[in-house]
Design a protein around this motif. Sequence first.
Motif, PDB file in Angstrom:
ATOM      1  N   ARG A  52       1.154  -1.199  -0.104  1.00 45.59           N
ATOM      2  CA  ARG A  52       0.119  -0.025  -0.024  1.00 45.59           C
ATOM      3  C   ARG A  52       0.998   1.268  -0.039  1.00 45.59           C
ATOM      4  O   ARG A  52       0.692   2.219  -1.039  1.00 45.59           O
ATOM      5  N   VAL A  53       1.948   1.324   0.955  1.00 46.75           N
ATOM      6  CA  VAL A  53       2.828   2.671   0.603  1.00 46.75           C
ATOM      7  C   VAL A  53       3.214   2.514  -1.172  1.00 46.75           C
ATOM      8  O   VAL A  53       3.509   3.580  -1.130  1.00 46.75           O
ATOM      9  N   ILE A  54       4.004   1.684  -0.795  1.00 49.18           N
ATOM     10  CA  ILE A  54       5.045   1.219  -2.748  1.00 49.18           C
ATOM     11  C   ILE A  54       3.801   2.248  -3.420  1.00 49.18           C
ATOM     12  O   ILE A  54       4.138   3.005  -3.880  1.00 49.18           O
ATOM     13  N   PHE A  55       2.472   1.302  -3.623  1.00 47.71           N
ATOM     14  CA  PHE A  55       1.760   2.100  -4.453  1.00 47.71           C
ATOM     15  C   PHE A  55       0.876   3.097  -3.982  1.00 47.71           C
ATOM     16  O   PHE A  55       0.621   3.734  -5.885  1.00 47.71           O
ATOM     17  N   THR A  56       1.058   4.039  -3.336  1.00 49.44           N
ATOM     18  CA  THR A  56       0.267   4.671  -3.181  1.00 49.44           C
ATOM     19  C   THR A  56       1.403   5.672  -3.387  1.00 49.44           C
ATOM     20  O   THR A  56       1.063   6.823  -4.056  1.00 49.44           O
ATOM     21  N   GLU A  57       2.872   5.504  -3.313  1.00 46.99           N
ATOM     22  CA  GLU A  57       4.017   6.775  -3.760  1.00 46.99           C
ATOM     23  C   GLU A  57       4.064   6.369  -5.390  1.00 46.99           C
ATOM     24  O   GLU A  57       4.566   7.409  -5.820  1.00 46.99           O
ATOM     25  N   ALA A  58       4.019   5.511  -5.809  1.00 44.73           N
ATOM     26  CA  ALA A  58       4.221   5.043  -7.255  1.00 44.73           C
ATOM     27  C   ALA A  58       2.845   5.531  -7.310  1.00 44.73           C
ATOM     28  O   ALA A  58       3.216   6.792  -8.252  1.00 44.73           O
ATOM     29  N   LEU A  59       1.837   5.607  -7.999  1.00 44.64           N
ATOM     30  CA  LEU A  59       0.355   6.425  -8.113  1.00 44.64           C
ATOM     31  C   LEU A  59       0.748   8.308  -7.435  1.00 44.64           C
ATOM     32  O   LEU A  59       0.847   9.136  -8.461  1.00 44.64           O
ATOM     33  N   SER A  60       1.544   8.522  -6.879  1.00 46.79           N
ATOM     34  CA  SER A  60       2.072   9.847  -6.704  1.00 46.79           C
ATOM     35  C   SER A  60       3.329  10.250  -7.700  1.00 46.79           C
ATOM     36  O   SER A  60       2.662  11.464  -8.416  1.00 46.79           O
ATOM     37  N   LYS A  61       3.690   9.376  -7.653  1.00 44.18           N
ATOM     38  CA  LYS A  61       4.751   9.432  -8.697  1.00 44.18           C
ATOM     39  C   LYS A  61       4.276   9.962 -10.482  1.00 44.18           C
ATOM     40  O   LYS A  61       4.885  10.604 -10.930  1.00 44.18           O
ATOM     41  N   GLU A  62       3.707   9.087 -10.539  1.00 46.29           N
ATOM     42  CA  GLU A  62       3.013   8.636 -11.820  1.00 46.29           C
ATOM     43  C   GLU A  62       2.029   9.615 -12.371  1.00 46.29           C
ATOM     44  O   GLU A  62       1.621  10.125 -13.777  1.00 46.29           O
ATOM     45  N   ARG A  63       1.235  10.588 -11.373  1.00 46.00           N
ATOM     46  CA  ARG A  63       0.643  11.124 -11.024  1.00 46.00           C
ATOM     47  C   ARG A  63       1.469  12.812 -11.450  1.00 46.00           C
ATOM     48  O   ARG A  63       0.867  13.851 -12.026  1.00 46.00           O
ATOM     49  N   GLU A  64       1.794  12.445 -10.556  1.00 41.82           N
ATOM     50  CA  GLU A  64       3.986  13.941 -10.640  1.00 41.82           C
ATOM     51  C   GLU A  64       3.796  14.246 -12.569  1.00 41.82           C
ATOM     52  O   GLU A  64       4.094  15.379 -12.950  1.00 41.82           O
ATOM     53  N   LEU A  65       4.390  12.801 -12.863  1.00 40.35           N
ATOM     54  CA  LEU A  65       5.163  12.538 -14.125  1.00 40.35           C
ATOM     55  C   LEU A  65       3.560  12.716 -15.509  1.00 40.35           C
ATOM     56  O   LEU A  65       3.921  13.903 -15.801  1.00 40.35           O
ATOM     57  N   ARG A  66       2.499  12.663 -14.798  1.00 41.34           N
ATOM     58  CA  ARG A  66       1.516  13.610 -15.772  1.00 41.34           C
ATOM     59  C   ARG A  66       1.624  14.752 -16.164  1.00 41.34           C
ATOM     60  O   ARG A  66       1.082  15.384 -16.902  1.00 41.34           O
ATOM     61  N   ASP A  67       1.236  15.291 -14.829  1.00 42.37           N
ATOM     62  CA  ASP A  67       1.313  16.701 -14.407  1.00 42.37           C
ATOM     63  C   ASP A  67       2.671  16.794 -15.118  1.00 42.37           C
ATOM     64  O   ASP A  67       2.247  18.267 -15.836  1.00 42.37           O
ATOM     65  N   MET A  68       3.569  16.884 -15.142  1.00 38.02           N
ATOM     66  CA  MET A  68       4.774  17.681 -15.435  1.00 38.02           C
ATOM     67  C   MET A  68       4.758  17.488 -17.363  1.00 38.02           C
ATOM     68  O   MET A  68       5.127  18.587 -17.166  1.00 38.02           O
ATOM     69  N   GLU A  69       4.771  16.334 -17.396  1.00 39.92           N
ATOM     70  CA  GLU A  69       4.425  16.101 -19.000  1.00 39.92           C
ATOM     71  C   GLU A  69       3.024  17.353 -19.626  1.00 39.92           C
ATOM     72  O   GLU A  69       3.606  17.363 -20.597  1.00 39.92           O
ATOM     73  N   SER A  70       2.139  16.688 -19.205  1.00 46.39           N
ATOM     74  CA  SER A  70       1.329  17.884 -19.503  1.00 46.39           C
ATOM     75  C   SER A  70       1.803  19.594 -19.324  1.00 46.39           C
ATOM     76  O   SER A  70       1.029  20.107 -20.121  1.00 46.39           O
ATOM     77  N   ARG A  71       2.465  19.660 -18.133  1.00 48.66           N
ATOM     78  CA  ARG A  71       2.078  20.898 -18.363  1.00 48.66           C
ATOM     79  C   ARG A  71       3.483  21.610 -19.749  1.00 48.66           C
ATOM     80  O   ARG A  71       3.041  22.633 -19.799  1.00 48.66           O
ATOM     81  N   GLN A  72       4.448  20.268 -19.870  1.00 48.70           N
ATOM     82  CA  GLN A  72       5.695  20.936 -20.686  1.00 48.70           C
ATOM     83  C   GLN A  72       4.678  20.903 -22.067  1.00 48.70           C
ATOM     84  O   GLN A  72       4.380  21.730 -22.662  1.00 48.70           O
ATOM     85  N   LYS A  73       3.695  20.129 -22.272  1.00 48.66           N
ATOM     86  CA  LYS A  73       3.238  20.425 -23.517  1.00 48.66           C
ATOM     87  C   LYS A  73       1.986  21.729 -23.228  1.00 48.66           C
ATOM     88  O   LYS A  73       2.273  22.738 -24.543  1.00 48.66           O
ATOM     89  N   GLU A  74       1.495  22.196 -22.762  1.00 49.59           N
ATOM     90  CA  GLU A  74       0.866  23.558 -22.422  1.00 49.59           C
ATOM     91  C   GLU A  74       2.311  24.425 -22.145  1.00 49.59           C
ATOM     92  O   GLU A  74       1.188  25.471 -23.653  1.00 49.59           O
ATOM     93  N   ILE A  75       2.710  24.427 -21.324  1.00 50.78           N
ATOM     94  CA  ILE A  75       4.040  25.408 -22.317  1.00 50.78           C
ATOM     95  C   ILE A  75       4.760  25.395 -23.312  1.00 50.78           C
ATOM     96  O   ILE A  75       5.002  26.680 -23.885  1.00 50.78           O
ATOM     97  N   ILE A  76       5.436  24.401 -23.619  1.00 50.36           N
ATOM     98  CA  ILE A  76       5.289  24.591 -25.513  1.00 50.36           C
ATOM     99  C   ILE A  76       4.240  25.123 -26.379  1.00 50.36           C
ATOM    100  O   ILE A  76       4.756  26.195 -26.782  1.00 50.36           O
ATOM    101  N   ALA A  77       2.943  24.432 -26.302  1.00 48.98           N
ATOM    102  CA  ALA A  77       1.913  25.211 -26.790  1.00 48.98           C
ATOM    103  C   ALA A  77       1.827  26.693 -26.820  1.00 48.98           C
ATOM    104  O   ALA A  77       1.272  27.680 -27.472  1.00 48.98           O
ATOM    105  N   ARG A  78       1.694  27.056 -25.671  1.00 49.14           N
ATOM    106  CA  ARG A  78       1.074  28.735 -25.333  1.00 49.14           C
ATOM    107  C   ARG A  78       2.901  30.164 -25.448  1.00 49.14           C
ATOM    108  O   ARG A  78       2.499  31.077 -25.881  1.00 49.14           O
ATOM    109  N   TYR A  79       3.556  29.266 -25.220  1.00 47.16           N
ATOM    110  CA  TYR A  79       4.500  30.302 -25.459  1.00 47.16           C
ATOM    111  C   TYR A  79       5.369  29.014 -26.470  1.00 47.16           C
ATOM    112  O   TYR A  79       6.733  29.792 -26.495  1.00 47.16           O
ATOM    113  N   GLN A  80       5.309  29.039 -26.901  1.00 46.56           N
ATOM    114  CA  GLN A  80       5.672  28.416 -28.612  1.00 46.56           C
ATOM    115  C   GLN A  80       7.088  29.996 -29.653  1.00 46.56           C
ATOM    116  O   GLN A  80       6.956  29.672 -29.979  1.00 46.56           O
ATOM    117  N   HIS A  81       5.948  30.731 -29.200  1.00 49.88           N
ATOM    118  CA  HIS A  81       6.769  32.606 -29.792  1.00 49.88           C
ATOM    119  C   HIS A  81       7.664  33.177 -28.331  1.00 49.88           C
ATOM    120  O   HIS A  81       8.214  34.168 -28.309  1.00 49.88           O
TER     121      HIS A  81
END
Length: 567
Positions: free
Chosen positions: A158-187
């Motif tokens: 449960r501890v490992i799974f919860t941390e894994a979910l947290s890291k995967e959520r963090e990873l998705r959030d960062m990748e999503s933010r990357q896409k948003e930044i690249i799209a919004r700030y392309q110029h």
Amino acid sequence: MLEELSLKNIGGLNSASIQLSGRFIAITGESGAGKSSIVRGLEFIGGKRAQSELIKVGENEAEVQALFYCPASLKLPENICPEEGNLFVKRIFSRNGRGKTFLQGKLVLLSTFSESVGALLRIQSQFAQLELLDSDRQRHILDSYGGKDIVQIQNNLRVIFTEALSKERELRDMESRQKEIIARYQHAEKILQSFRTLSPDADSEQIWEKGIENLTFLINSHGRLEQILAQITGGKTGEGITDSLENICLDIGQLPASYKEAGQAWQSEGNEALVHLQKMAQKIQGFLDSQPLHDLIEDREKTENKLGLLRKLKRLAQVDSIENLIAYCQEADDNLSWLAQSYERIEKVSNRARELRKEASRLAAELRKAREEAALSLGKAVNTSLASMAMEDITFSIEISDLGKIRSTGADEVSFLLASGDMPPGPVMKIASGGELSRLLLALQLSLPQEQIPETLIFDEVEAGLGGKAAVLAGYKLRELSEKCRVILITHEATIAALADQHFVVTRNGNESSIKEIDGEERVAEIARMLSGNATLPEAQEHARKLLSEELTSSSKNRKMHKLMYK
């Protein structure tokens, strides 16, 4: 272990109190007498959410009190200290939805109350057997049987799974933010570079517009002055006013002698005018030289370029004001800085998530192995109990299959199976009857390790669907279970009630219900009523005495032993 119970204004009970001394306790009574009120009271004291409609008609408040003898291992809030092992609990609730819960006389939250008392008491109604049809419940039962080993693996997972979910959520959030930044700030890089060069403030656009307007006026004025100067001087090739005036003066000098005196005056005035005109031309030329036209034009072009670039930056940034452009550039600067650092961070989080998934897979495999071992052992224990409850032809087994994904509870789907005779095993929901489910539930309870069984177990008509030999055998198993904990049985089955070593009967008079302990002839009469519906029928009383004859002796012995053990 529950020792005393007091109810006030619950269901049909005005006031009732019972003291428990036996290990296997039966509560009986006519249908509608008020047994369910006792069950509701036990549910409330166990922490179930109160229902105002169960408060006695005409009353605004209900109350339940209980005294438990609790083990030293029971986890209680720091400020709650049992006296000589005795824990007093109380719960009050009213029709307006308000309620209070007390542990040892101290007001506590319902969640704290439920957690503390829930470890001491568990209620299984006639519908509890339906829980066996739920895969999650089946998994929980198996894990409970597995004991500390499975619990430890589960906790780690449960501890490992919860941390894994947290890291995967963090990873998705960062990748999503990357896409948003690249799209919004392309110029943004170009915008930021130009913005830093311009260094505009909130008033720059208005200032530059005004500057262009002023420079345009000066340029136009410069051109007009050049035209005036050319008119005065004649420019490089033409004849100007000064040339014309000079020629006029020469012409005056050639007038006849009769005009000599006047001509000289006129010539002198013309020469003075010529001198003033030449001085004016010099001053105009000096002014023009001090502000060269090409410098003015260059300054205007520079200002126009800055203003044009500023407006272009606004368009690229999709903003409508310098204030918003400044905010955009600040955000862009911050986001691009984050973006530059994010790739390394994403790699670290991705690696950690991969490590956690790998560890979760390892723990899930370890948990499956432990469950498989527990399933074999539990299956044997349950089949032994089922065989002693007239279910020799029924074979219980547990199937553990791959869920296809890992959860906090593992990667397994647990299924309870029953096989009848030579028939292949199938899910309990498709094979077992109501009576078989009742006996299976009891067999599972008997198979659980001591630490997984609460101090007090209440069964509400779990014998539903049983009769004859099956009911008697189930009763013996309930009495066997009472060796591990106090068993309270609300029942309509006479053969089981006769096995109890303490017996309470609930009666109803008008709108009032009451409960009292019975023994001797009163108990004979109650068992006879349960057998035939007529407490005075001689044949029923004779049958009741036969059922009780052996049990009365063993009951007395058991109660004496219990008093010695818990004195």
